[in-house]
Design a protein around this motif. Structure first.
Motif, PDB file in Angstrom:
ATOM      1  N   ASN A  98       0.822  -1.215   0.000  1.00 23.99           N
ATOM      2  CA  ASN A  98       0.000   0.000   0.000  1.00 23.99           C
ATOM      3  C   ASN A  98       0.853   1.261   0.000  1.00 23.99           C
ATOM      4  OD1 ASN A  98      -2.724  -0.899  -0.144  1.00 23.99           O
ATOM      5  ND2 ASN A  98      -2.590  -1.627   1.976  1.00 23.99           N
TER       6      ASN A  98
ATOM      7  N   TYR B  26      -1.204   4.234  -1.469  1.00 23.64           N
ATOM      8  CA  TYR B  26      -2.529   4.216  -0.837  1.00 23.64           C
ATOM      9  C   TYR B  26      -2.477   4.552   0.652  1.00 23.64           C
ATOM     10  CZ  TYR B  26      -4.142   1.929  -5.105  1.00 23.64           C
ATOM     11  OH  TYR B  26      -4.444   1.650  -6.409  1.00 23.64           O
TER      12      TYR B  26
ATOM     13  N   HIS C  85      -7.435  -2.690   2.352  1.00 24.53           N
ATOM     14  CA  HIS C  85      -7.557  -3.582   1.194  1.00 24.53           C
ATOM     15  C   HIS C  85      -7.552  -5.065   1.584  1.00 24.53           C
ATOM     16  CE1 HIS C  85      -5.655   0.022  -1.071  1.00 24.53           C
ATOM     17  NE2 HIS C  85      -6.989   0.153  -0.993  1.00 24.53           N
TER      18      HIS C  85
END
Length: 454
Positions: free
Chosen positions: A56, A61, A129
């Motif tokens: 990530n 992210y 996620h």
């Protein structure tokens, strides 16, 4: 005390506790059973969170400072594992333990950033996620791969020790037994060799099954469709996790299948059951061959490892084989449990995955200990050659080859008339068929009877 809240309300948690409100609620709902998650399972789960934070961060992210703190917290898993307080037998398909791990990592990451607990978020950051449904099963598979390799090493060691005894005892002839009654002669080493070959099959089967368990559903999130996770994350997470944990895993061809179906755990445990069957048989054979020792078989001299009785002086019991047999019985019960739980999954998820993973790992660890203990025990077994010879000489089954000369009924009649005395039976056959006793005894020479096809 610090106050934490969720949509259900507020709770107070001690300041020195790294778990949070979800873990607190889980412990109230699911009291301790005495069961504990396998340490390798906890490690695998922390490595999943580390891999997710790493990816990530790479994909942009998550804030890099927060990601680095999460990664550092995951590397402290040996210390942080004591804060994983949720019982393995909890409802929710593993959500409670996933949240427990998320909270502990998030709170430790907050500390590492010199921020108040709550700065790093368990769901928004650590669980980003991911779902319980892809992380829990993946952690279980990684842990089983690691533990299976440890078990296989113990099987190899046990097999090699038995093979050493096979060579040591190969020239010792003894009576074989079928249905616990006297049978044709066999070498003591041949009996040990049969045990070693059975374990060789277990070793091969468990090696091969890793091919199927290494296919994981990480990236599939809730039901295997990858909902809530971007495509570039789904495509890369398995590779990052493989590097993080250094275990050969692969992305399952069908993430939906790998999320909902637990048959591979049932398959693996079936092979653990097969190993248990062989360990039970070997252990029970050792008990029988060492039984007595003065008033029964007594062909093996069993190691004296502890006082055998609190009232009978000098008694020596086969405690290690009995320990292994008890372990085997436990694994038998786990197998039934895992089969039922695997079959009881509904539609897109198996709600009993915590039970399945926990008891599969427990069986592996129990069998690893059983193999280790039995190895040490068999290493110190000795043969009672004199008893082996005495028992062999008394066995009426030595006359088996004579049916090719005199016929089955004639030999059986001689046995009956001699009242099961070998020498008398030979004498009766000698007189009836005018063949010398010496010639008949040559036909039943134990040296020949222990060779394949005589």
């Amino acid at each position: 005390m610090r106050e934490e809240k969720d949509y259900l309300g507020k709770v107070e948690i001690e300041d020195d506790k790294l778990y949070g409100i979800s873990s607190y609620r889980a412990c109230k709902l699911f009291p301790e059973t005495g069961e504990k998650f396998d340490e390798r399972f906890i490690w695998a789960y922390f490595m999943i969170k580390k891999a997710a934070a790493t990816l990530n961060k790479e994909l942009g992210y998550i804030d890099s400072n927060i990601a680095d703190a999460i990664i550092s917290a995951c590397d402290e898993w040996k210390t942080l594992k004591d804060h994983i307080i949720v019982d393995p037998l909890s409802g929710g398909a593993g959500t409670s333990v996933n949240m427990n791990i998320n909270e502990v990592i998030a709170n430790r990451a907050s500390q590492l950033l010199n921020k108040e607990i709550g700065y790093v978020k368990p769901i928004e950051h650590v669980n980003l996620h991911q779902s319980t449904n892809d992380t829990f099963v993946t952690a279980g598979k990684i842990a089983i791969i690691v533990r299976l390799r440890e078990l296989i090493d113990q099987i190899i060691n046990l097999q090699e020790i038995i093979q050493t005894k096979e060579k040591e005892f190969y020239r010792i002839r003894k009576v074989g037994r079928t249905q616990l009654m006297d049978g044709p002669p066999i070498m003591l080493g041949q009996e040990f060799g049969a045990w070693a070959d059975a374990l060789a099959r277990d070793r091969w089967r468990l090696n091969k099954v890793e091919e199927r368990i290494r296919n994981v559903n990480i990236g599939g999130t809730a039901i295997g469709t990858g909902i809530g996770a971007p495509k570039n994350y789904v495509l890369k997470i398995v590779n990052v996790l493989r590097e993080t944990c250094n275990v050969k895993i692969a992305k399952a061809d069908n993430l939906i299948d790998a999320t909902q179906n637990m048959d591979v755990f049932s398959e693996i445990h079936g092979l653990l059951k097969a190993l248990s069957v062989n360990l039970y048989k070997i252990s029970n054979d050792i008990r029988l061959l060492g039984s007595g020792p003065n008033t029964s078989v007594g062909e093996l001299i069993l190691p004296k490892v502890q006082i055998g009785s609190s009232i009978m002086p000098g008694k020596n019991n086969p405690v290690v084989p009995e320990y292994v047999m008890q372990i085997s019985l436990v694994v038998f019960s786990h197998d039934s449990l895992i089969n039922h739980a695997s079959a009881l999954g509904n539609l897109e998820l198996n709600q009993f995955s915590p039970l399945i993973v926990h008891y599969a790992l427990k069986s592996i660890n129990l069998l690893k200990n059983a193999c280790h203990s039995l190895s040490k025990y068999i290493e110190n077994i000795k043969a009672n050659e004199e008893r082996c010879r005495e028992n062999l000489e008394k066995s009426i089954s030595n006359l088996t080859p004579l049916i090719n000369i005199f016929g089955y009924n004639e030999v059986a009649q001689a046995v009956k008339e001699s009242n099961y005395d070998v020498d008398k039976a030979i004498k009766l056959l000698s007189e009836k068929f005018s063949i010398s006793v010496e010639d008949i005894k040559k036909k039943i020479n134990p040296d020949n009877l222990t060779k394949l096809g005589f």
